[in-house]
Design a protein around this motif. Structure first.
Motif, PDB file in Angstrom:
ATOM      1  N   ARG A  13      18.587  24.812  68.951  1.00 30.12           N
ATOM      2  CA  ARG A  13      18.371  24.627  67.618  1.00 30.12           C
ATOM      3  C   ARG A  13      16.801  25.240  67.047  1.00 30.12           C
ATOM      4  NH1 ARG A  13      21.065  20.641  64.966  1.00 30.12           N
ATOM      5  NH2 ARG A  13      22.281  19.094  66.230  1.00 30.12           N
ATOM      6  N   LEU A  16      18.474  28.892  66.456  1.00 27.12           N
ATOM      7  CA  LEU A  16      19.510  28.601  65.286  1.00 27.12           C
ATOM      8  C   LEU A  16      19.274  27.514  64.495  1.00 27.12           C
ATOM      9  CD1 LEU A  16      22.435  29.589  67.640  1.00 27.12           C
ATOM     10  CD2 LEU A  16      21.307  30.953  65.908  1.00 27.12           C
ATOM     11  N   ASP A  18      20.061  26.466  61.685  1.00 24.41           N
ATOM     12  CA  ASP A  18      20.643  25.680  60.894  1.00 24.41           C
ATOM     13  C   ASP A  18      22.077  25.361  61.565  1.00 24.41           C
ATOM     14  OD1 ASP A  18      19.279  26.263  58.572  1.00 24.41           O
ATOM     15  OD2 ASP A  18      20.229  28.060  58.231  1.00 24.41           O
ATOM     16  N   ALA A  19      22.224  25.354  62.913  1.00 21.85           N
ATOM     17  CA  ALA A  19      23.242  25.200  63.724  1.00 21.85           C
ATOM     18  C   ALA A  19      23.462  23.773  63.945  1.00 21.85           C
ATOM     19  CB  ALA A  19      23.031  25.838  65.132  1.00 21.85           C
ATOM     20  N   SER A  39      27.211  27.923  63.590  1.00 16.00           N
ATOM     21  CA  SER A  39      26.033  28.489  62.966  1.00 16.00           C
ATOM     22  C   SER A  39      26.393  29.567  61.915  1.00 16.00           C
ATOM     23  CB  SER A  39      25.120  28.988  63.942  1.00 16.00           C
ATOM     24  OG  SER A  39      23.927  29.634  63.239  1.00 16.00           O
ATOM     25  N   THR A  73      31.395  28.534  70.512  1.00 15.48           N
ATOM     26  CA  THR A  73      30.824  28.843  69.199  1.00 15.48           C
ATOM     27  C   THR A  73      31.782  29.356  68.109  1.00 15.48           C
ATOM     28  OG1 THR A  73      30.626  31.287  69.897  1.00 15.48           O
ATOM     29  CG2 THR A  73      29.077  29.731  70.623  1.00 15.48           C
TER      30      THR A  73
END
Length: 77
Positions: A13, A16, A18-19, A39, A73
Protein backbone atom coordinates in the motif's frame (compact mmCIF):
# COMPACT_ATOMS: atom_id res chain seq x y z
CA UNK A 1 12.17 -14.79 10.62
CA UNK A 2 8.72 -14.53 9.05
CA UNK A 3 6.80 -11.48 7.89
CA UNK A 4 3.32 -10.65 9.14
CA UNK A 5 0.52 -10.32 6.59
CA UNK A 6 -0.13 -6.77 7.83
CA UNK A 7 3.48 -5.81 7.11
CA UNK A 8 3.29 -7.16 3.55
CA UNK A 9 0.03 -5.30 2.98
CA UNK A 10 1.45 -2.06 4.41
CA UNK A 11 4.52 -2.21 2.17
CA UNK A 12 2.42 -2.80 -0.95
CA UNK A 13 0.00 0.00 0.00
CA UNK A 14 2.90 2.38 0.63
CA UNK A 15 4.13 1.84 -2.94
CA UNK A 16 0.67 1.58 -4.52
CA UNK A 17 -1.61 3.76 -2.36
CA UNK A 18 -4.71 3.29 -4.53
CA UNK A 19 -4.40 -0.51 -4.57
CA UNK A 20 -6.93 -2.97 -3.26
CA UNK A 21 -4.72 -5.50 -1.44
CA UNK A 22 -5.73 -8.86 0.03
CA UNK A 23 -3.12 -11.00 1.78
CA UNK A 24 -3.81 -14.63 2.73
CA UNK A 25 -1.51 -16.80 4.85
CA UNK A 26 -1.58 -20.06 2.87
CA UNK A 27 0.13 -22.38 5.34
CA UNK A 28 -0.43 -20.65 8.69
CA UNK A 29 3.33 -20.39 9.14
CA UNK A 30 3.94 -16.74 8.24
CA UNK A 31 6.19 -17.81 5.34
CA UNK A 32 3.76 -18.70 2.55
CA UNK A 33 1.32 -16.03 1.43
CA UNK A 34 -0.97 -15.20 -1.45
CA UNK A 35 -1.40 -11.58 -2.44
CA UNK A 36 -4.17 -10.25 -4.68
CA UNK A 37 -3.39 -6.68 -5.76
CA UNK A 38 -5.65 -4.56 -7.96
CA UNK A 39 -4.31 -1.11 -8.76
CA UNK A 40 -5.03 1.66 -11.27
CA UNK A 41 -1.24 1.99 -11.55
CA UNK A 42 -1.22 -1.36 -13.37
CA UNK A 43 -3.25 -0.02 -16.33
CA UNK A 44 -1.31 -0.64 -19.54
CA UNK A 45 1.36 -2.70 -17.77
CA UNK A 46 2.17 -6.30 -18.65
CA UNK A 47 1.57 -8.92 -15.98
CA UNK A 48 5.35 -9.25 -15.53
CA UNK A 49 5.69 -5.49 -14.99
CA UNK A 50 2.83 -5.58 -12.47
CA UNK A 51 4.55 -8.35 -10.51
CA UNK A 52 7.87 -6.50 -10.62
CA UNK A 53 6.14 -3.43 -9.16
CA UNK A 54 4.82 -5.49 -6.24
CA UNK A 55 8.20 -7.17 -5.67
CA UNK A 56 9.86 -3.74 -5.71
CA UNK A 57 7.38 -2.60 -3.05
CA UNK A 58 8.61 -5.46 -0.85
CA UNK A 59 12.11 -4.01 -0.90
CA UNK A 60 14.09 -7.18 -1.57
CA UNK A 61 12.44 -9.28 1.13
CA UNK A 62 11.35 -12.00 -1.34
CA UNK A 63 13.40 -15.15 -0.92
CA UNK A 64 14.76 -14.00 2.42
CA UNK A 65 12.36 -12.78 5.09
CA UNK A 66 9.41 -13.64 2.84
CA UNK A 67 9.83 -17.20 1.60
CA UNK A 68 6.91 -17.57 -0.84
CA UNK A 69 4.33 -15.24 -2.34
CA UNK A 70 1.64 -16.42 -4.74
CA UNK A 71 0.89 -13.20 -6.59
CA UNK A 72 -2.20 -12.19 -8.57
CA UNK A 73 -2.33 -8.67 -10.02
CA UNK A 74 -4.74 -6.72 -12.18
CA UNK A 75 -5.85 -3.25 -13.17
CA UNK A 76 -9.44 -2.34 -12.24
CA UNK A 77 -12.00 -3.07 -14.92
Amino acid sequence: MAMAAAEIEAMIRAALPDADVTITDLAGDGDHYAAHVVSPAFAGMSRVAQHKAVYAALGGRMGGVLHALQLTTAAPK
